[in-house]
Structures are given as structure tokens and as C-alpha cells.
Design an enzyme around this catalytic site. Structure first.
Site, PDB file in Angstrom:
ATOM      1  N   ASP A 154       0.866  -1.172   0.000  1.00 35.47           N
ATOM      2  CA  ASP A 154       0.000   0.000   0.000  1.00 35.47           C
ATOM      3  C   ASP A 154       0.906   1.226   0.000  1.00 35.47           C
ATOM      4  OD1 ASP A 154      -1.614   2.179   0.624  1.00 35.47           O
ATOM      5  OD2 ASP A 154      -2.775   1.110   2.153  1.00 35.47           O
ATOM      6  N   VAL A 155       0.895   1.991  -1.093  1.00 31.25           N
ATOM      7  CA  VAL A 155       1.851   3.098  -1.222  1.00 31.25           C
ATOM      8  C   VAL A 155       1.600   4.219  -0.221  1.00 31.25           C
ATOM      9  CG1 VAL A 155       2.286   2.606  -3.659  1.00 31.25           C
ATOM     10  CG2 VAL A 155       0.518   4.292  -3.034  1.00 31.25           C
ATOM     11  N   ASN A 178       2.526   5.546 -10.072  1.00 30.67           N
ATOM     12  CA  ASN A 178       1.264   5.556 -10.815  1.00 30.67           C
ATOM     13  C   ASN A 178       0.031   5.341  -9.950  1.00 30.67           C
ATOM     14  OD1 ASN A 178      -0.551   4.902 -13.300  1.00 30.67           O
ATOM     15  ND2 ASN A 178      -0.638   3.047 -12.048  1.00 30.67           N
ATOM     16  N   TYR A 191      -9.527  14.685  -5.540  1.00 33.57           N
ATOM     17  CA  TYR A 191      -8.696  14.186  -6.643  1.00 33.57           C
ATOM     18  C   TYR A 191      -7.928  15.331  -7.309  1.00 33.57           C
ATOM     19  CZ  TYR A 191      -7.364  11.693 -10.899  1.00 33.57           C
ATOM     20  OH  TYR A 191      -6.647  11.133 -11.932  1.00 33.57           O
TER      21      TYR A 191
END
Length: 279
Positions: free
Chosen positions: A77-78, A104, A177
Site C-alpha cells: 500500500d503506497v 502511478n 482528486y
């Protein structure tokens, strides 16, 4: 008219990244998958990061391996610092080093501004922005440790941040976002400024409307596709391979003098198409 033909792959990029080691986050689907495959096709060994759906990640690994290069799937999990540190450490131990980091991984949690919860806001910032910070930081440590290896690349390392046209185009109903991608833009430029003297190149790719599962509702019906095409002067929806080709180019020595740049791969979405007939 809406052509679904993406960028050509294979012949032009063969061996462009031979001997390099790449890590692509969120690489078991969509843009990440296409990018991981393109890097492998260009000669790089590739680590396919995923956070869920190991089966899909393994499928990507098998396809990359068919190009005659090494590939492996790593779960992480980044947004979690310990997992990113462990992932990069594992790659260096197993692959010897890292030359290319493609940050990404990303997600959406959409809501009207007044309905958006703190959890929705925080989750998107944690993955889309903090995740890129952590991945870039850990890759940079290895770039600095190793330095430039001229027979591999003119740069000590390459970081490619996956941004979006929404780093510059406001997007109502998606404030988390759009804010995360605006942050990615300044993160990328600041890292590029700081790291360029160490021969580390940091750039970004900003996709426009790309045919991926994350935005299926925007293109899968004829009516939705027609509305979306009004925003795209080039008159087609993008394909993940369009983005993958841009990443391969930025990661290669063909782009060695490109530093701190965002490459918009958007069919012209950022050209303000509403003004094409005078506004």
C-alpha cells in the site's frame, strides 16, 4: 469518430531500456498495467506493485517475462511508509537496484464538496500524493547510493509521477482528486529542482480521458462517450498504451535533457476546446 487504436508498441522501443530496473505502482490494471508491459517490452526488468488482486498482478508478470526480462509482483500500500520502504528494499535486494520509479497508483472517492467526508478527502491525498512522495523518496535514496552507471543510463535515476489534466483543470465533484493532482505537479517540480544536480530526472505524465476501469461510466455508453468527446479536440478517447509510450520515452536517454516537465497526453483536453469557436 472514436478510434480505440492506441500507440504502437514493440519495434520502436525494443531495447530502449535494456538492463534497467523499473518499479511501477498500481501496475496490475489500467494505465499501470500498460506501463509495466511497455517497460518490459523496452528491455527493463519490472516490479509490478499491487495492493489487491494478486492474480491480475501475476498475469502481468507472466506477460512481461515473455519478453525475455525479469518481473515480479510485490504487494504494498503506497500510502503506508513501512510498506513502501520494505518494497524498495526488497527490490534492491532481489534485482540489484532501481533505475526507474513510476509512481502511478491512484484512486478516486468522489462526492460533492459539502457531502465529502474527511475520510474521503484523506484517503485520496494519502494514496495519490503522499504515496508518490514516499515512492520517490525511497527510490531517490538508492539512486544517490548507486550514482550514474553510464553503460546503463546517463541519469542516476528517473522518477515519473502520474498526474492528470486535473492538475490544471478544476473538476467539480472531485475536489480531493484535483487537489491531489495539483499537489503532484508541485511535488514533481520541486523534486526535479532539488535532484537535478545529482543527475536524477523527475518528470510527470498527465493523462486526459483514458479508457480505464476507474472512469468506465464516462465512456462505456454511446451517450457518455459523445459528451466526453466534446472535451477532446483530437476526437478519440485515450488508450492506456498512449500513456505507457510516453512513460517509456521519458524514462529513456532520448529524454535525458527533459527535467521537471509535465507531458500532457490528453488529445488536446488542456486546449480549452470550448473556445474553439470563439467561446
Amino acid at each position: 469518430m472514436d478510434s480505440t487504436v492506441g500507440a504502437p508498441q514493440g519495434v520502436m522501443t525494443a531495447h530502449l531500456l535494456k538492463g534497467q530496473k523499473a518499479l511501477v505502482t498500481g501496475a496490475n490494471s489500467g494505465i499501470g498495467r500498460a506501463t509495466a508491459l511497455a517497460l518490459g517490452r523496452a528491455g527493463a526488468d519490472v516490479v509490478v506493485n499491487y495492493v489487491a488482486d494478486r492474480e491480475s498482478a501475476d498475469e502481468v508478470v507472466r506477460e512481461i517475462a515473455s519478453f525475455g526480462v525479469r518481473a515480479a509482483a510485490y504487494e504494498a500500500d503506497v500510502s503506508q511508509e513501512d510498506q513502501v520502504v520494505a518494497m524498495v528494499d526488497r527490490m534492491v535486494a532481489e534485482f540489484g537496484t532501481i533505475d526507474i520509479m513510476v509512481a502511478n497508483a491512484g484512486l478516486q472517492r468522489d462526492a460533492r464538496f459539502t457531502d465529502m467526508t474527511l475520510a474521503q478527502w484523506q484517503k485520496v491525498l494519502d494514496v495519490n500524493l503522499t504515496g508518490q512522495f514516499l515512492c520517490a523518496r525511497e527510490a531517490t535514496k538508492e539512486f544517490l547510493r548507486r550514482g550514474v552507471v553510464p553503460e546503463v543510463s546517463r541519469a542516476a535515476g528517473k522518477i515519473i509521477c502520474m498526474s492528470s489534466v486535473h492538475q490544471v483543470i478544476p473538476w467539480a465533484g472531485h475536489v480531493n482528486y484535483a487537489s491531489s493532482k495539483g499537489g503532484v505537479h508541485m511535488l514533481m517540480q520541486t523534486l526535479a529542482q532539488e535532484l537535478a544536480p545529482q543527475k536524477i530526472r523527475v518528470n510527470a505524465v498527465a493523462p486526459g480521458a483514458i479508457r480505464t476501469p476507474i472512469n468506465r461510466s464516462a465512456w462505456e455508453t454511446p451517450q457518455a462517450r459523445e459528451e466526453l468527446l466534446k472535451l477532446i479536440p483530437y476526437d478519440r478517447i485515450g488508450d492506456p498504451d498512449d500513456i505507457a509510450g510516453a512513460v517509456v520515452a521519458l524514462a529513456s536517454d532520448l529524454m535525458d535533457y527533459v527535467v521537471g516537465t509535465t507531458l500532457y497526453v490528453d488529445g488536446g483536453m488542456t486546449l480549452f476546446p470550448g473556445f474553439a469557436t470563439g467561446g
